[in-house]
Design an enzyme around this catalytic site. Structure first.
Site, PDB file in Angstrom:
ATOM      1  N   LYS A   1      -2.684  -2.746   8.323  1.00 61.31           N
ATOM      2  CA  LYS A   1      -2.859  -4.064   8.338  1.00 61.31           C
ATOM      3  C   LYS A   1      -2.044  -4.733   7.384  1.00 61.31           C
ATOM      4  O   LYS A   1      -1.242  -4.099   6.504  1.00 61.31           O
ATOM      5  CB  LYS A   1      -4.404  -4.613   8.142  1.00 61.31           C
ATOM      6  CG  LYS A   1      -5.016  -4.654   9.493  1.00 61.31           C
ATOM      7  CD  LYS A   1      -4.445  -6.136  10.166  1.00 61.31           C
ATOM      8  CE  LYS A   1      -4.795  -5.900  11.844  1.00 61.31           C
ATOM      9  NZ  LYS A   1      -3.948  -6.920  12.200  1.00 61.31           N
TER      10      LYS A   1
ATOM     11  N   TYR B   1       1.760   0.320  15.006  1.00 59.29           N
ATOM     12  CA  TYR B   1       0.608   0.322  13.803  1.00 59.29           C
ATOM     13  C   TYR B   1       0.957   1.024  12.611  1.00 59.29           C
ATOM     14  O   TYR B   1       1.258   2.306  12.677  1.00 59.29           O
ATOM     15  CB  TYR B   1      -0.730   0.627  14.297  1.00 59.29           C
ATOM     16  CG  TYR B   1      -1.838   0.413  13.395  1.00 59.29           C
ATOM     17  CD1 TYR B   1      -1.970  -1.045  12.890  1.00 59.29           C
ATOM     18  CD2 TYR B   1      -2.533   1.207  12.605  1.00 59.29           C
ATOM     19  CE1 TYR B   1      -2.882  -1.332  11.829  1.00 59.29           C
ATOM     20  CE2 TYR B   1      -3.390   0.994  11.745  1.00 59.29           C
ATOM     21  CZ  TYR B   1      -3.653  -0.193  11.451  1.00 59.29           C
ATOM     22  OH  TYR B   1      -4.647  -0.495  10.272  1.00 59.29           O
TER      23      TYR B   1
ATOM     24  N   ASP C   1       1.089  -1.017   0.015  1.00 65.69           N
ATOM     25  CA  ASP C   1      -0.221   0.013   0.033  1.00 65.69           C
ATOM     26  C   ASP C   1       0.912   1.151   0.042  1.00 65.69           C
ATOM     27  O   ASP C   1       1.684   1.430   0.818  1.00 65.69           O
ATOM     28  CB  ASP C   1      -0.920  -0.013   1.294  1.00 65.69           C
ATOM     29  CG  ASP C   1      -1.743   1.522   1.635  1.00 65.69           C
ATOM     30  OD1 ASP C   1      -1.661   2.217   0.848  1.00 65.69           O
ATOM     31  OD2 ASP C   1      -2.482   1.055   2.410  1.00 65.69           O
TER      32      ASP C   1
HETATM   33  P1  13P Z   1      -5.563   8.991  10.913  1.00 66.67           P
HETATM   34  O1  13P Z   1      -5.449   8.809  12.317  1.00 66.67           O
HETATM   35  O2  13P Z   1      -4.275   9.325  10.177  1.00 66.67           O
HETATM   36  O3  13P Z   1      -6.727   9.650  10.170  1.00 66.67           O
HETATM   37  O4  13P Z   1      -5.686   7.488  10.338  1.00 66.67           O
HETATM   38  C1  13P Z   1      -6.711   6.664  10.846  1.00 66.67           C
HETATM   39  C2  13P Z   1      -6.734   5.449  10.030  1.00 66.67           C
HETATM   40  O5  13P Z   1      -7.046   5.299   8.726  1.00 66.67           O
HETATM   41  C3  13P Z   1      -6.228   4.101  10.611  1.00 66.67           C
HETATM   42  O6  13P Z   1      -5.358   3.609   9.753  1.00 66.67           O
HETATM   43  P1  13P Z   2      -4.752  -0.605   5.536  1.00 62.16           P
HETATM   44  O1  13P Z   2      -3.766  -1.467   6.143  1.00 62.16           O
HETATM   45  O2  13P Z   2      -5.414  -1.391   4.339  1.00 62.16           O
HETATM   46  O3  13P Z   2      -3.777   0.708   4.883  1.00 62.16           O
HETATM   47  O4  13P Z   2      -5.921  -0.080   6.260  1.00 62.16           O
HETATM   48  C1  13P Z   2      -5.667   0.703   7.486  1.00 62.16           C
HETATM   49  C2  13P Z   2      -6.593   1.069   8.465  1.00 62.16           C
HETATM   50  O5  13P Z   2      -6.472   1.093   9.502  1.00 62.16           O
HETATM   51  C3  13P Z   2      -7.763   1.413   7.958  1.00 62.16           C
HETATM   52  O6  13P Z   2      -9.000   1.674   8.933  1.00 62.16           O
HETATM   53 MG    MG Z   3      -3.805   2.085   3.505  1.00 58.82          MG
HETATM   54 MG    MG Z   4      -4.751  -2.063   2.766  1.00 56.10          MG
END
Ligand code: 13P
Ligand code: 13P
Ligand code: MG
Ligand code: MG
Length: 366
Positions: free
Chosen positions: A233, A230, A11
């Site tokens: 994922k 984190y 990603d």
């Molecule tokens: P932000 O805290 O940068 O808005 O990201 C939240 C999110 O999408 C988790 O990956």
């Molecule tokens: P990805 O791992 O697909 O970027 O998703 C992150 C996330 O936390 C979405 O809520």
């Molecule tokens: Mg993402």
């Molecule tokens: Mg993803």
């Protein structure tokens, strides 16, 4: 003829949150791979699942090859540049290290590869899942390779009657690869004991016991083990050879009709059902639901057919409706109980920090 199938996935940025890569980003990666493919690749296929881009390629250089990995790394870097310039969300999200060191494993991208002796005809399925982790494949591949309730070939085909060998990795151990080999059917209960815990024990590969040939390769990287926090994922990819000594395509797909609950919904912190979707699926409800796509290919001397989108069929429309209901049901209970992942998996830092602060305010009394 010996052929290597490699899938490298990352990603590196997406539109409107964690939804899908932009066409400009996909084009950049396609153009980059096309410009480097000569003398290196036999064929390739570039696709997206949710916000992840996967480069599937065929070649004769074996698994873990530095040149192939470098090509993917540089393609993802070129993509990151476009993501930055055009303001996509999470530009370079999965490129966790700055410098390439010969192999992208441990640098962020997910990798699944296998070197095979190509059969007379070589059908295989490429799976990609978003908003989940490698343990999402535990149940469907256990059922497809070890349970005659799902895989009729285990009782109907003499080529499959000896069963399959599972290599299972302990992803909690990060010093080295800690792997156990277990055989179905005789070790079935031991396999189940491990695969039950999808955050710790993950199928790494599966082999036919009648021929010794590899059937399955799954990416088993865990991003938070690499980054220490984190960063999204793990969104796993898998290659599954089908037919002949392996389960039929439809037998491998059948367990995905369960829409089983997996880890990874919203902020990588919730449980949601895995929805089998059409190729290039996007993300929506509660940053999910977790999705899986499947492209079936035939291959001849490493040359790929066009993909057959095997979840694009009226049957799966009905399944998607059921899975949507399962997603709504579990979401109704919000943060409570099993709808959110246990503390050890709550990768989004905030709740962990909050618990540490609250701990100080507890009072002990009789
Ligand atoms: P932000 O805290 O940068 O808005 O990201 C939240 C999110 O999408 C988790 O990956
Ligand atoms: P990805 O791992 O697909 O970027 O998703 C992150 C996330 O936390 C979405 O809520
Ligand atoms: Mg993402
Ligand atoms: Mg993803």
């Amino acid at each position: 003829m010996k052929i290597t199938i490699s899938v490298l996935k990352a990603d590196v940025g997406s539109i409107g949150g964690h939804i899908k890569p932009s066409q400009a980003l996909l084009n950049e990666i396609k153009n980059f791979v096309a410009s480097q493919a000569k003398n290196l690749l036999i064929d390739y296929y570039i696709s997206s699942t949710g916000d992840d881009i996967a480069i599937l390629c065929t070649h004769t250089r074996g698994t873990g090859d530095a040149k192939i990995h470098q090509l993917a790394w540089e393609a993802f870097q070129a993509g990151t540049e476009v993501a930055r310039k055009t303001g996509l969300y999470g530009a370079g999200q999965d490129l966790l290290k700055d410098a390439f060191s010969g192999n992208v494993k441990g640098l962020g991208p997910a990798v699944a590869e296998m070197e095979i002796e190509e059969r007379e005809n070589e059908p295989f399925i490429f799976f990609a899942a978003d908003k989940t982790d490698p343990g999402a494949y535990n149940l469907p591949f256990y059922l497809a390779f070890a349970d005659p309730m799902y895989c009729s070939g285990l009782i109907l085909s003499p080529k499959m009657s000896q069963g399959f060998k599972f290599r299972i990795i302990d992803v909690g151990y990060t010093e080295k690869n800690k792997i156990i080999e277990l055989k179905a059917p005789e070790d079935l209960y031991d396999i189940a004991v491990l695969l039950r815990d999808t955050e710790r024990y993950v199928i790494e590969s599966i082999y036919s016991r009648s021929t010794g040939n590899q059937a399955v390769a799954i990416s088993t990287q865990r991003l938070h083990n690499i980054a220490g926090k984190y960063t999204g994922k793990d969104d796993p990819v898998a290659i599954v050879r089908v037919q002949g000594e392996f389960p039929a395509t439809g037998e491998v797909l059948a367990p995905f009709s369960i829409g089983h609950y997996v880890a990874g919904f919203m902020r990588g912190s919730h449980i949601g059902p895995l929805m089998p979707c059409k190729l290039n699926a996007t993300i929506s409800y509660f940053d999910g639901p977790p999705v899986v796509t499947a492209a079936a290919f035939s291959m001849k001397e490493g040359k790929l057919s066009e993909p057959a989108d095997v979840f694009d069929h009226p049957y799966w429309e009905a399944i998607r409706m059921q899975v949507a209901q399962k997603a709504t049901e579990i979401r109704r209970q919000g943060f409570c109980g099993p709808s959110m992942l246990p503390f050890s998996e709550l990768e989004y830092g905030g709740v962990v920090e909050k618990l540490n602060q609250l701990e100080k305010r507890f009072i002990l009394s009789d």
